[in-house]
Scaffold this motif. Structure first.
Motif, PDB file in Angstrom:
ATOM      1  N   TYR A 154      40.627  44.435  42.675  1.00 55.51           N
ATOM      2  CA  TYR A 154      40.592  44.608  40.954  1.00 55.51           C
ATOM      3  C   TYR A 154      39.388  44.235  40.321  1.00 55.51           C
ATOM      4  CZ  TYR A 154      42.702  45.280  36.355  1.00 55.51           C
ATOM      5  OH  TYR A 154      42.869  45.324  35.243  1.00 55.51           O
ATOM      6  N   SER A 155      39.135  42.709  40.743  1.00 53.09           N
ATOM      7  CA  SER A 155      37.890  41.999  39.950  1.00 53.09           C
ATOM      8  C   SER A 155      36.679  42.120  40.690  1.00 53.09           C
ATOM      9  CB  SER A 155      38.345  40.629  39.953  1.00 53.09           C
ATOM     10  OG  SER A 155      39.751  40.334  39.222  1.00 53.09           O
ATOM     11  N   GLY A 156      36.660  42.936  41.807  1.00 49.14           N
ATOM     12  CA  GLY A 156      35.364  43.048  42.584  1.00 49.14           C
ATOM     13  C   GLY A 156      34.282  43.567  41.333  1.00 49.14           C
ATOM     14  N   GLU A 157      34.317  44.670  40.481  1.00 56.33           N
ATOM     15  CA  GLU A 157      33.423  45.018  39.927  1.00 56.33           C
ATOM     16  C   GLU A 157      33.281  44.027  38.538  1.00 56.33           C
ATOM     17  OE1 GLU A 157      34.231  49.251  39.185  1.00 56.33           O
ATOM     18  OE2 GLU A 157      34.392  49.721  41.165  1.00 56.33           O
ATOM     19  N   ALA A 158      33.818  43.095  38.324  1.00 56.61           N
ATOM     20  CA  ALA A 158      33.895  42.474  37.165  1.00 56.61           C
ATOM     21  C   ALA A 158      33.308  41.048  37.576  1.00 56.61           C
ATOM     22  CB  ALA A 158      34.889  42.169  36.432  1.00 56.61           C
ATOM     23  N   LEU A 159      32.468  40.918  38.750  1.00 57.94           N
ATOM     24  CA  LEU A 159      32.124  39.388  39.206  1.00 57.94           C
ATOM     25  C   LEU A 159      31.478  38.791  38.072  1.00 57.94           C
ATOM     26  CD1 LEU A 159      31.781  37.541  41.507  1.00 57.94           C
ATOM     27  CD2 LEU A 159      29.960  38.646  42.191  1.00 57.94           C
ATOM     28  N   ASP A 160      30.536  39.248  37.439  1.00 60.82           N
ATOM     29  CA  ASP A 160      29.709  38.412  36.207  1.00 60.82           C
ATOM     30  C   ASP A 160      30.652  38.077  35.094  1.00 60.82           C
ATOM     31  OD1 ASP A 160      27.374  38.780  37.647  1.00 60.82           O
ATOM     32  OD2 ASP A 160      26.875  40.720  36.515  1.00 60.82           O
ATOM     33  N   GLY A 196      47.061  48.669  32.409  1.00 56.06           N
ATOM     34  CA  GLY A 196      45.978  48.742  33.355  1.00 56.06           C
ATOM     35  C   GLY A 196      46.136  48.352  34.663  1.00 56.06           C
ATOM     36  N   GLU A 197      46.596  46.959  34.679  1.00 57.01           N
ATOM     37  CA  GLU A 197      46.947  46.580  36.162  1.00 57.01           C
ATOM     38  C   GLU A 197      48.036  47.348  36.845  1.00 57.01           C
ATOM     39  OE1 GLU A 197      48.264  42.525  35.591  1.00 57.01           O
ATOM     40  OE2 GLU A 197      46.169  41.790  35.076  1.00 57.01           O
ATOM     41  N   ARG A 198      49.080  48.153  35.966  1.00 57.73           N
ATOM     42  CA  ARG A 198      49.877  48.916  36.712  1.00 57.73           C
ATOM     43  C   ARG A 198      49.233  50.202  37.165  1.00 57.73           C
ATOM     44  NH1 ARG A 198      53.149  49.332  32.591  1.00 57.73           N
ATOM     45  NH2 ARG A 198      54.005  47.176  32.972  1.00 57.73           N
ATOM     46  N   ARG A 199      48.337  50.535  36.388  1.00 53.40           N
ATOM     47  CA  ARG A 199      47.807  52.082  36.844  1.00 53.40           C
ATOM     48  C   ARG A 199      46.825  51.578  37.871  1.00 53.40           C
ATOM     49  NH1 ARG A 199      46.617  52.606  31.116  1.00 53.40           N
ATOM     50  NH2 ARG A 199      44.541  51.624  31.442  1.00 53.40           N
ATOM     51  N   PHE A 200      46.207  50.535  38.090  1.00 54.25           N
ATOM     52  CA  PHE A 200      45.527  50.240  39.326  1.00 54.25           C
ATOM     53  C   PHE A 200      46.387  50.317  40.238  1.00 54.25           C
ATOM     54  CE2 PHE A 200      43.459  47.130  42.060  1.00 54.25           C
ATOM     55  CZ  PHE A 200      42.280  47.499  42.236  1.00 54.25           C
ATOM     56  N   LEU A 201      47.466  49.463  40.265  1.00 50.47           N
ATOM     57  CA  LEU A 201      48.601  49.606  41.551  1.00 50.47           C
ATOM     58  C   LEU A 201      49.073  50.724  42.064  1.00 50.47           C
ATOM     59  CD1 LEU A 201      50.169  46.040  40.565  1.00 50.47           C
ATOM     60  CD2 LEU A 201      48.371  46.351  42.369  1.00 50.47           C
ATOM     61  N   THR A 202      49.155  51.711  40.979  1.00 50.00           N
ATOM     62  CA  THR A 202      49.913  52.686  41.290  1.00 50.00           C
ATOM     63  C   THR A 202      48.863  53.908  41.751  1.00 50.00           C
ATOM     64  OG1 THR A 202      50.257  53.260  39.272  1.00 50.00           O
ATOM     65  CG2 THR A 202      52.102  52.096  40.295  1.00 50.00           C
ATOM     66  N   GLU A 203      47.815  53.928  41.064  1.00 51.37           N
ATOM     67  CA  GLU A 203      46.860  55.061  41.191  1.00 51.37           C
ATOM     68  C   GLU A 203      45.548  54.870  41.938  1.00 51.37           C
ATOM     69  OE1 GLU A 203      46.431  56.674  37.164  1.00 51.37           O
ATOM     70  OE2 GLU A 203      48.471  56.472  36.895  1.00 51.37           O
ATOM     71  N   THR A 204      44.990  53.558  41.732  1.00 46.75           N
ATOM     72  CA  THR A 204      43.621  53.479  41.907  1.00 46.75           C
ATOM     73  C   THR A 204      43.438  52.585  43.229  1.00 46.75           C
ATOM     74  OG1 THR A 204      42.939  53.479  39.862  1.00 46.75           O
ATOM     75  CG2 THR A 204      41.452  52.654  40.971  1.00 46.75           C
ATOM     76  N   SER A 205      44.169  51.500  43.707  1.00 47.74           N
ATOM     77  CA  SER A 205      43.936  50.461  44.521  1.00 47.74           C
ATOM     78  C   SER A 205      44.044  50.970  45.872  1.00 47.74           C
ATOM     79  CB  SER A 205      44.754  49.295  44.458  1.00 47.74           C
ATOM     80  OG  SER A 205      44.880  48.404  45.369  1.00 47.74           O
ATOM     81  N   TRP A 206      42.993  50.927  46.702  1.00 48.95           N
ATOM     82  CA  TRP A 206      43.181  51.043  48.221  1.00 48.95           C
ATOM     83  C   TRP A 206      43.904  50.572  48.924  1.00 48.95           C
ATOM     84  CZ3 TRP A 206      41.813  49.249  52.863  1.00 48.95           C
ATOM     85  CH2 TRP A 206      41.585  50.062  54.032  1.00 48.95           C
TER      86      TRP A 206
END
Length: 224
Positions: A154-160, A196-206
């Motif tokens: 989830y945080s991989g694209e927000a490293l900076d 946003g976190e719920r959408r990530f868990l249910t729709e996006t996260s590999w």
């Protein structure tokens, strides 16, 4: 969502970071009383530089050496700051390594690895070798690598933004603070962050999808 239940214990540990990592005297609020960090002390700047180097080289020893610290002290710091933004930053660096591994495995799967052929002690040629069993296992089981695969994804694209958070904000998560990620910015309110976190868990996260699939497969085999 991160919790600050153990914030007082970690934030008061003077071996984990320089005084600016905590409130009180010696912090930016009291610039006149700031002291110079010891050479063997983990400052905020060292934490951030270490995580950047770890993401690049995937070697704790080399990343620690690049900031003048030891491998042992890096692991001690991670264990002391478990559950904090720094620990998540470590996981995100690990995620970068998995991506590097995937690219390297793809290259070797397509092109193979050149292996020299010898005859009576002299090299007489070479051949291409294609065997990536260990790397394939890692790529097939990424959720077993590290401690928090979904959070690091989830945080991989927000490293900076995460590294900026580690360097300039509290060592611990604020109560109700969202994880930095591609969906929700650091300034988002709690309800927006949760959606946003719920959408990530249910729709996006590999990783989440893979875990659900594994769980479903286990439950089906258990009913047979």
């Amino acid at each position: 969502m991160p919790s600050s239940d153990s914030s007082s214990a970690r934030s008061s540990d003077n071996a984990s970071a320089d005084p600016s990592a905590r409130g009180g005297r010696g912090s930016p609020k009291h610039p006149g009383s700031a002291r110079k960090a010891r050479h063997n002390e983990w400052t905020r700047a060292k934490m951030v530089a270490f995580l950047r180097e770890l993401a690049a080289c995937q070697s704790v020893k080399e990343a620690a050496r690049s900031v003048g610290m030891s491998r042992q002290s890096a692991y001690k710091l991670r264990n002391r700051l478990e559950g904090t933004p720094f620990a998540l930053g470590w996981e995100v660096a690990l995620e970068a390594g998995l991506q590097q591994l995937a690219h390297a495995v793809l290259d070797r799967a397509v092109n193979g690895v050149e292996v020299p052929d010898y005859y009576h002690g002299e090299q007489v040629g070479s051949h291409r070798h294609y065997d990536e069993r260990l790397a394939t296992w890692i790529l097939d089981n990424p959720a077993r690598i590290g401690r928090h695969p979904i959070a690091r994804e989830y945080s991989g694209e927000a490293l900076d933004r995460l590294l900026e958070r580690i360097e300039f904000a509290s060592l611990d998560w604020e109560d109700g603070e969202p994880l930095p990620g591609r969906v929700v910015d650091l300034g988002a309110d709690g309800s927006e962050a949760e959606r946003g976190e719920r959408r990530f868990l249910t729709e996006t996260s590999w990783y989440a999808a893979a875990m659900r699939e594994q769980a479903a497969g286990g439950s089906r085999s258990g009913r047979r």
